[in-house]
Design an enzyme around this catalytic site. Structure first.
Site, PDB file in Angstrom:
ATOM      1  CE  LYS A 127      -3.925  -2.026  -0.052  1.00  0.00           C
ATOM      2  NZ  LYS A 127      -4.730  -1.919  -1.267  1.00  0.00           N
ATOM      3  N   GLY A 128       2.063   1.104  -0.504  1.00  0.00           N
ATOM      4  CA  GLY A 128       2.952   2.265  -0.549  1.00  0.00           C
ATOM      5  C   GLY A 128       2.866   3.019  -1.873  1.00  0.00           C
ATOM      6  N   GLY A 129       2.013   2.579  -2.776  1.00  0.00           N
ATOM      7  CA  GLY A 129       1.844   3.264  -4.059  1.00  0.00           C
ATOM      8  C   GLY A 129       2.761   2.744  -5.149  1.00  0.00           C
ATOM      9  CB  THR A 130       4.779  -0.367  -5.482  1.00  0.00           C
ATOM     10  OG1 THR A 130       3.714  -1.187  -5.011  1.00  0.00           O
ATOM     11  CG2 THR A 130       5.770  -0.142  -4.367  1.00  0.00           C
ATOM     12  NE  ARG A 131      -0.118  -2.823 -10.250  1.00  0.00           N
ATOM     13  CZ  ARG A 131       0.239  -3.687 -11.204  1.00  0.00           C
ATOM     14  NH1 ARG A 131       0.403  -3.260 -12.450  1.00  0.00           N
ATOM     15  NH2 ARG A 131       0.448  -4.945 -10.931  1.00  0.00           N
TER      16      ARG A 131
HETATM   17  N1  LIG Z   1      -0.193   9.376  -5.448  1.00  0.00           N
HETATM   18  C1  LIG Z   1      -0.852   8.716  -4.501  1.00  0.00           C
HETATM   19  N2  LIG Z   1      -1.220   9.334  -3.379  1.00  0.00           N
HETATM   20  C2  LIG Z   1      -1.891   8.682  -2.445  1.00  0.00           C
HETATM   21  N3  LIG Z   1      -2.230   7.390  -2.502  1.00  0.00           N
HETATM   22  C3  LIG Z   1      -1.883   6.737  -3.586  1.00  0.00           C
HETATM   23  C4  LIG Z   1      -1.172   7.341  -4.638  1.00  0.00           C
HETATM   24  N4  LIG Z   1      -0.969   6.407  -5.582  1.00  0.00           N
HETATM   25  C5  LIG Z   1      -1.524   5.278  -5.145  1.00  0.00           C
HETATM   26  N5  LIG Z   1      -2.072   5.485  -3.946  1.00  0.00           N
HETATM   27  C6  LIG Z   1      -2.757   4.499  -3.124  1.00  0.00           C
HETATM   28  O1  LIG Z   1      -1.842   3.437  -2.829  1.00  0.00           O
HETATM   29  C7  LIG Z   1      -2.596   2.258  -2.647  1.00  0.00           C
HETATM   30  C8  LIG Z   1      -2.009   1.197  -3.499  1.00  0.00           C
HETATM   31  O2  LIG Z   1      -0.669   0.985  -3.151  1.00  0.00           O
HETATM   32  P1  LIG Z   1       0.124  -0.195  -3.810  1.00  0.00           P
HETATM   33  O3  LIG Z   1       0.086  -0.057  -5.305  1.00  0.00           O
HETATM   34  O4  LIG Z   1       1.473  -0.259  -3.209  1.00  0.00           O
HETATM   35  O5  LIG Z   1      -0.746  -1.436  -3.428  1.00  0.00           O
HETATM   36  S1  LIG Z   1      -0.237  -2.913  -3.344  1.00  0.00           S
HETATM   37  O6  LIG Z   1       0.261  -3.083  -1.978  1.00  0.00           O
HETATM   38  O7  LIG Z   1       0.777  -3.154  -4.341  1.00  0.00           O
HETATM   39  O8  LIG Z   1      -1.437  -3.734  -3.577  1.00  0.00           O
HETATM   40  C9  LIG Z   1      -4.011   2.554  -3.061  1.00  0.00           C
HETATM   41  O9  LIG Z   1      -4.728   2.782  -1.885  1.00  0.00           O
HETATM   42  P2  LIG Z   1      -6.097   2.035  -1.603  1.00  0.00           P
HETATM   43  O10 LIG Z   1      -7.022   2.518  -2.653  1.00  0.00           O
HETATM   44  O11 LIG Z   1      -6.496   2.474  -0.215  1.00  0.00           O
HETATM   45  O12 LIG Z   1      -5.831   0.562  -1.697  1.00  0.00           O
HETATM   46  C10 LIG Z   1      -3.872   3.822  -3.853  1.00  0.00           C
HETATM   47  O13 LIG Z   1      -5.049   4.567  -3.812  1.00  0.00           O
END
Ligand SMILES: Nc1ncnc2c1ncn2[C@@H]1O[C@H](COP(=O)(O)OS(=O)(=O)O)[C@@H](OP(=O)(O)O)[C@H]1O
Length: 199
Positions: free
Chosen positions: A161-165
């Site tokens: 959930k760190g925004g890697t995707r």
């Molecule tokens: N720029 C930015 N700012 C704030 N939040 C953001 C951003 N980009 C991605 N996100 C949120 O990151 C969540 C997805 O993180 P990951 O891609 O790392 O998810 S995963 O762990 O790989 O499944 C996902 O959160 P959730 O929707 O709560 O799951 C995204 O909404």
């Protein structure tokens, strides 16, 4: 009296023969035209079929030739011009070099106790290998349909959930970036499968 005499003449043997010949000629003519129409209706589909089959054969031959050019690396490369062949080989060599450097970097990170001397020896060995690498060896890692299979040149590391995707998708937009579809999770889940799997 005259009518009966003409009727008797009409029903005599000679007119009957004429009638028979007339009927026969009509039948033969009818049969002839029937056969002609049947022949025409058979002939054109056959011709179309031959043309279709001929087109298929031509297209298949073209396809086979093209496929041989693309996938038969030895023949395919020999049919390219000298410049194209040199470019292809140098590109493959570049990819091989980059991949070798990545492998060494990963190995050095995996075994930090490795001494600098050993690393230098490895580098020298690598240089020797690169110089002595033949074209056929370079082609081993080349798949003509998917390009060159190689290790990644950049890795996205992040917590869940760190925004890697989001970062991956943003990078993928760039035309020079080729990103994986799903996160491979090599270091945390699939490390045992080895670098060949990772490639
Ligand atoms: N720029 C930015 N700012 C704030 N939040 C953001 C951003 N980009 C991605 N996100 C949120 O990151 C969540 C997805 O993180 P990951 O891609 O790392 O998810 S995963 O762990 O790989 O499944 C996902 O959160 P959730 O929707 O709560 O799951 C995204 O909404």
């Amino acid at each position: 009296m005259a009518f009966w005499s003409s009727t008797s003449v009409f029903t005599s043997k000679v007119p009957r023969k004429i009638l028979f010949m007339f009927t026969l000629s009509l039948s033969v003519t009818y049969l002839f035209y029937s056969l002609m129409s049947c022949y025409n209706s058979l002939q054109f589909p056959l011709q179309e079929n031959y043309a279709y089959q001929g087109r298929l054969v031509t297209e298949e031959t073209t396809f086979v030739t093209l496929r041989e050019k693309l996938y038969s690396t030895s023949q395919g490369l020999s049919e390219f011009t000298e410049t194209e062949r040199t470019t292809a080989v140098s590109t493959a060599r570049d990819h091989a070099e980059a991949e070798q450097r990545t492998v060494e970097w990963i190995r050095s990170q995996a075994s930090p106790t490795k001494s600098a001397a050993a690393y230098r020896t490895t580098a020298l060995e690598r240089e020797h290998q690169e110089l002595s690498t033949t074209d056929s060896e370079l082609r081993v890692n080349c798949t003509m349909d998917y390009g060159v299979k190689k290790l990644p040149q950049a890795i996205i590391i992040g917590v869940k959930k760190g925004g890697t995707r989001a970062l991956l998708e943003a990078l993928r937009v760039h035309p020079d970036v080729r990103a994986v579809g799903n996160e491979p999770h090599f270091f945390d889940r699939n490390y045992e499968k080895g670098l060949d799997w990772y490639r």
